[in-house]
Scaffold this motif. Structure first.
Motif, PDB file in Angstrom:
ATOM      1  N   LEU A 228      -0.827 -50.944  24.853  1.00 57.93           N
ATOM      2  CA  LEU A 228      -0.392 -50.036  25.828  1.00 57.93           C
ATOM      3  C   LEU A 228       1.134 -50.107  26.354  1.00 57.93           C
ATOM      4  O   LEU A 228       1.518 -49.319  26.565  1.00 57.93           O
ATOM      5  N   LEU A 229       1.654 -51.363  25.866  1.00 57.55           N
ATOM      6  CA  LEU A 229       3.320 -51.161  25.832  1.00 57.55           C
ATOM      7  C   LEU A 229       4.021 -50.008  24.825  1.00 57.55           C
ATOM      8  O   LEU A 229       4.988 -49.685  25.226  1.00 57.55           O
ATOM      9  N   GLN A 230       3.158 -50.273  23.627  1.00 56.56           N
ATOM     10  CA  GLN A 230       3.726 -49.189  22.805  1.00 56.56           C
ATOM     11  C   GLN A 230       3.551 -47.930  23.006  1.00 56.56           C
ATOM     12  O   GLN A 230       4.461 -46.938  22.575  1.00 56.56           O
ATOM     13  N   LEU A 231       2.369 -47.593  23.833  1.00 51.58           N
ATOM     14  CA  LEU A 231       2.135 -46.306  24.133  1.00 51.58           C
ATOM     15  C   LEU A 231       3.031 -45.824  25.247  1.00 51.58           C
ATOM     16  O   LEU A 231       3.385 -44.591  25.536  1.00 51.58           O
ATOM     17  N   THR A 232       3.391 -46.811  26.191  1.00 51.56           N
ATOM     18  CA  THR A 232       4.502 -46.453  27.230  1.00 51.56           C
ATOM     19  C   THR A 232       5.917 -46.093  26.783  1.00 51.56           C
ATOM     20  O   THR A 232       6.408 -45.204  27.509  1.00 51.56           O
ATOM     21  N   ILE A 233       6.124 -46.638  25.572  1.00 44.68           N
ATOM     22  CA  ILE A 233       7.373 -46.030  24.789  1.00 44.68           C
ATOM     23  C   ILE A 233       7.648 -44.641  24.868  1.00 44.68           C
ATOM     24  O   ILE A 233       8.785 -44.103  24.849  1.00 44.68           O
ATOM     25  N   SER A 234       6.805 -43.862  24.652  1.00 42.52           N
ATOM     26  CA  SER A 234       6.635 -42.307  24.313  1.00 42.52           C
ATOM     27  C   SER A 234       7.210 -41.523  25.870  1.00 42.52           C
ATOM     28  O   SER A 234       7.532 -40.703  25.848  1.00 42.52           O
ATOM     29  N   ASN A 295      -2.629 -46.799  33.142  1.00 42.94           N
ATOM     30  CA  ASN A 295      -3.854 -46.150  32.874  1.00 42.94           C
ATOM     31  C   ASN A 295      -3.921 -44.709  32.762  1.00 42.94           C
ATOM     32  O   ASN A 295      -4.545 -44.241  31.880  1.00 42.94           O
ATOM     33  N   GLN A 296      -3.435 -43.925  33.658  1.00 36.25           N
ATOM     34  CA  GLN A 296      -3.262 -42.511  33.350  1.00 36.25           C
ATOM     35  C   GLN A 296      -2.341 -42.136  32.154  1.00 36.25           C
ATOM     36  O   GLN A 296      -2.966 -41.262  31.542  1.00 36.25           O
ATOM     37  N   HIS A 297      -1.488 -42.758  31.851  1.00 39.36           N
ATOM     38  CA  HIS A 297      -0.984 -42.494  30.385  1.00 39.36           C
ATOM     39  C   HIS A 297      -1.705 -42.817  29.182  1.00 39.36           C
ATOM     40  O   HIS A 297      -1.862 -42.071  28.160  1.00 39.36           O
ATOM     41  N   TRP A 298      -2.442 -43.886  29.493  1.00 42.38           N
ATOM     42  CA  TRP A 298      -3.652 -44.236  28.266  1.00 42.38           C
ATOM     43  C   TRP A 298      -4.548 -43.033  28.183  1.00 42.38           C
ATOM     44  O   TRP A 298      -4.903 -42.595  27.143  1.00 42.38           O
ATOM     45  N   VAL A 299      -4.948 -42.382  29.173  1.00 39.32           N
ATOM     46  CA  VAL A 299      -6.040 -41.429  29.192  1.00 39.32           C
ATOM     47  C   VAL A 299      -5.519 -40.215  28.606  1.00 39.32           C
ATOM     48  O   VAL A 299      -6.079 -39.494  28.038  1.00 39.32           O
ATOM     49  N   LYS A 300      -4.113 -39.804  29.266  1.00 44.16           N
ATOM     50  CA  LYS A 300      -3.421 -38.584  28.793  1.00 44.16           C
ATOM     51  C   LYS A 300      -3.208 -38.677  27.047  1.00 44.16           C
ATOM     52  O   LYS A 300      -3.285 -37.748  26.325  1.00 44.16           O
ATOM     53  N   SER A 301      -3.069 -39.863  26.640  1.00 44.34           N
ATOM     54  CA  SER A 301      -2.550 -40.020  25.247  1.00 44.34           C
ATOM     55  C   SER A 301      -3.978 -39.672  24.363  1.00 44.34           C
ATOM     56  O   SER A 301      -3.607 -39.597  23.309  1.00 44.34           O
ATOM     57  N   LEU A 302      -5.175 -40.045  24.898  1.00 44.93           N
ATOM     58  CA  LEU A 302      -6.314 -39.677  24.201  1.00 44.93           C
ATOM     59  C   LEU A 302      -6.650 -38.358  24.538  1.00 44.93           C
ATOM     60  O   LEU A 302      -7.329 -37.747  23.329  1.00 44.93           O
ATOM     61  N   ASP A 306      -2.714 -31.708  19.486  1.00 47.41           N
ATOM     62  CA  ASP A 306      -1.929 -31.637  18.451  1.00 47.41           C
ATOM     63  C   ASP A 306      -0.249 -31.087  18.866  1.00 47.41           C
ATOM     64  O   ASP A 306       0.563 -31.389  18.263  1.00 47.41           O
ATOM     65  N   SER A 307      -0.448 -30.297  19.771  1.00 48.58           N
ATOM     66  CA  SER A 307       0.693 -29.773  20.195  1.00 48.58           C
ATOM     67  C   SER A 307       1.382 -30.369  21.659  1.00 48.58           C
ATOM     68  O   SER A 307       2.395 -29.845  21.969  1.00 48.58           O
ATOM     69  N   SER A 308       0.680 -31.356  22.009  1.00 48.88           N
ATOM     70  CA  SER A 308       1.482 -32.287  23.235  1.00 48.88           C
ATOM     71  C   SER A 308       2.637 -32.906  22.681  1.00 48.88           C
ATOM     72  O   SER A 308       2.585 -33.304  21.519  1.00 48.88           O
ATOM     73  N   PRO A 309       3.587 -33.196  23.489  1.00 47.44           N
ATOM     74  CA  PRO A 309       4.637 -33.797  23.123  1.00 47.44           C
ATOM     75  C   PRO A 309       4.425 -35.415  22.810  1.00 47.44           C
ATOM     76  O   PRO A 309       3.469 -36.098  23.450  1.00 47.44           O
ATOM     77  N   GLY A 310       5.033 -35.606  21.798  1.00 45.52           N
ATOM     78  CA  GLY A 310       4.923 -37.089  21.189  1.00 45.52           C
ATOM     79  C   GLY A 310       3.660 -37.366  20.754  1.00 45.52           C
ATOM     80  O   GLY A 310       3.032 -38.521  20.407  1.00 45.52           O
TER      81      GLY A 310
END
Length: 598
Positions: A228-234, A295-302, A306-310
């Motif tokens: 989760l911490l590595q996801l938030t780096i984006s 948690n919201q960023h986790w859901v958005k990352s899933l 392909d065109s989403s930022p990062g």
């Protein structure tokens, strides 16, 4: 080569000097505090308990006198050198930063570098670009700065990562197109704006410290928090908005929640987090909102395409943590709703997740449920009363169980477990026609979701049967039995421990003028039929509310001039439109005041 050696020595000594300086200040502050505040913390006692277990454990036990001051020193140093997300966005574009992150995470995975070196490299680059206005982020200079940041992170990091000499490493990573001398020059150019302050604490270091006492939980918990911490780096706005200690604690709390950890783990986490600052309450109060954003960023990352930022960086991180060496934590689904309090109330959150999932998978052919506001706008009394009584768990029109939609039976099956183990969940479901493991009538799921959310945020009280596990006991406290004669209002108070009993003067009984015992501003309605108000005790107002609301609305519609005046309409029952509007408005007022009294 001389510059590189001097840079390495200075970078290695600086964090030690900062920590020692902060520890000396902490010792002075501790000497000025009362003895009760200088007692060893639970974390210090945990390290002391490792004495004599093994040689390595005894070495860790020697840190028992340093851990309390070390966390505070790490937090102070981290706050001083925390990058500003706004200035970072001005120093480098999102696209260029995503490309750098993608290269770093891919290269470090191939080279088997540690996650600590990864966090150090990213923090070093973000600090540099946030202090340097509009640098050149394209061309060979950007590649040299990137390699220079990797070299600095490896120098101040663990010796296990520096298995290859730096000249050979630079030649390999640069594909023999970047000279080592140019990398050293770029390293010196980066250190000058940073005032040679490197090796500053990262969020991963706080995660390592805060997870020290969490040993009896799922083995995936620590790895999931790292993911989760590595996801938030984006997202630099999220990664640098909160202090590193709060971000690490939020990622760890969310991973505990996702792995269904016991409440003792949350207690240990909050105790250790309180050591990072003197204002522990302000630090702990940020954990719950930060958990929601992570948690919201986790859901958005899933859900991102392909065109989403990062997308490339997020996909690489998910692939990294999907391997068995990382317990495939990236394949775990995120919670439907984040914890609303710590420790979370497990039963209430399970009910919340079930209702939210039922709303998400609602069949579009069924359409949205009719709301009370829509009925008000159309001035239809029957629909308004129907929606009103539906929210209180009663419907005028009966409905057969065979005609219930599929989602209603599925939701009842999912709520059966939380309702059996939590009295609070049962009380809330009873307000929505819950009886014997099923809904008698269609519940308003959005209102049910709001009621459960309010209950999850409400602190536990001894009178509600709360327990340490976050759920509520199903056994209510026994009531005292009155075997003797009934007491009148003129009876005396029981004797106090400080003196004899004090007689109390009899008090005149006031007529009831409200629906609930605590509501006093509802107007009393007089009618020719002899109705004298709706004053009842608080114990019976729930069961008789339907009759009272119906009678009140009928009186307002028939006796009160058909809703004349503010509502308009003809006199008596002739003003149909005005009478229905008045009855609907009165019903809504009754509902709101009844909910406030309850």
């Amino acid at each position: 080569m001389t510059i590189a050696m001097a840079t390495e020595l200075g970078a290695m000594q600086l964090p030690t000097l900062l920590t020692a300086r902060s520890c000396k200040g902490a010792q002075k502050d501790e000497a000025a505090l009362p003895p009760s505040f200088s007692s060893p913390s639970a974390l210090s006692q945990f390290f002391a308990s490792l004495e004599g277990l093994s040689m390595e454990a005894s070495a860790d036990a020697s840190l028992r006198d340093l851990v309390d001051d070390n966390l505070g020193a790490l937090h102070e140093t981290s706050q001083v050198y925390l990058p500003c997300a706004t200035m970072l966005s001005e120093g480098v574009t999102k696209k260029d930063r995503y490309e750098m992150l993608l290269w770093i995470v891919h290269t470090f995975e191939v080279m088997k570098f540690s996650d600590a070196a990864f966090f150090d490299t990213v923090l070093l680059l973000d600090r540099y670009y946030s202090t340097t206005p509009q640098p050149d982020v394209s061309g060979p200079e950007a590649q040299q700065r990137l390699l220079a940041a990797v070299c600095i992170a490896l120098k101040v990091g663990s010796r296990a990562d520096l298995q290859i000499p730096l000249p050979k490493l630079v030649a390999y990573l640069g594909r023999d197109k970047v000279s080592f001398k140019r990398v050293i020059d770029a390293e010196l150019a980066m250190l000058q704006p940073l005032r040679f302050c490197v090796g500053t604490p990262t969020s991963l270091e706080f995660l390592d410290s805060l997870s020290t006492r969490i040993v009896d939980c799922d083995r995936r918990c620590r790895t999931l928090a790292d993911f989760l911490l590595q996801l938030t780096i984006s997202d630099p706005n999220l990664h640098y908005r909160y202090p590193h200690a709060v971000l690490a604690a939020s990622a760890l709390a969310l991973s505990l929640f996702a792995t269904q950890a016991p409440p003792e783990a949350y207690v240990a986490l909050m105790e250790d987090l309180s050591l990072v600052s003197d204002d522990a309450k302000a630090i702990i109060s940020q954990v719950v909102p930060c958990c929601a954003e992570v948690n919201q960023h986790w859901v958005k990352s899933l859900a991102g395409g392909d065109s989403s930022p990062g997308h490339g960086y997020l996909q690489q991180v998910r692939a990294k943590f999907s391997r068995p060496t990382h317990y495939a934590v990236s394949l775990m689904p995120p919670p439907a709703s984040p914890p609303l309090c710590l420790p979370p109330r497990r039963d209430v959150h399970e009910a919340l997740s079930a209702v939210q999932e039922s709303l998400d998978v609602q069949d579009k052919s069924e359409g949205p449920q009719r709301s009370l506001d829509e009925a008000f706008r159309e001035a239809r009394f029957e629909d308004s009363m129907d929606a009103l009584l539906q929210r209180m768990g009663h419907r005028i029109s009966t409905m057969d169980s065979s005609s219930m939609p599929k989602w209603c039976s599925e939701l009842a099956a999912k709520l059966q477990g939380p309702a059996d183990s939590s009295m609070k969940v049962r009380r809330i479901l009873a307000m929505h026609s819950w009886d014997a493991g099923a809904f008698r009538h269609l519940p308003d799921r959005r209102q049910l979701l709001r009621d459960l959310t309010r209950a999850a945020r409400m602190p536990s009280t001894p009178g509600c049967g709360s327990s340490s596990s976050g759920g509520e006991s199903t056994k209510a406290p026994p009531r005292p039995s009155h075997s003797g004669p009934s007491r009148s209002r003129s009876s005396t108070r029981p004797p106090s421990p400080t003196g004899p009993a004090t007689p109390r003067a009899p008090r005149a009984r006031r007529p009831s003028t409200s629906i609930g015992a605590s509501v006093s501003k509802v107007p009393r309605v007089a009618s020719s039929s002899g109705c004298s108000g709706f004053g009842v005790s608080g114990a019976t107002r729930s069961t008789n509310f339907r009759r009272r609301a119906t009678s009140w609305c009928s009186l307002r519609a028939g006796t009160n001039g058909g809703g004349g005046g503010a509502y308009g309409g003809g006199p008596g029952l002739g003003g149909v439109c005005g009478g229905r509007l008045a009855a609907a408005a009165a019903a809504e007022v009754a509902l709101r005041r009844f909910a406030a009294a309850a």
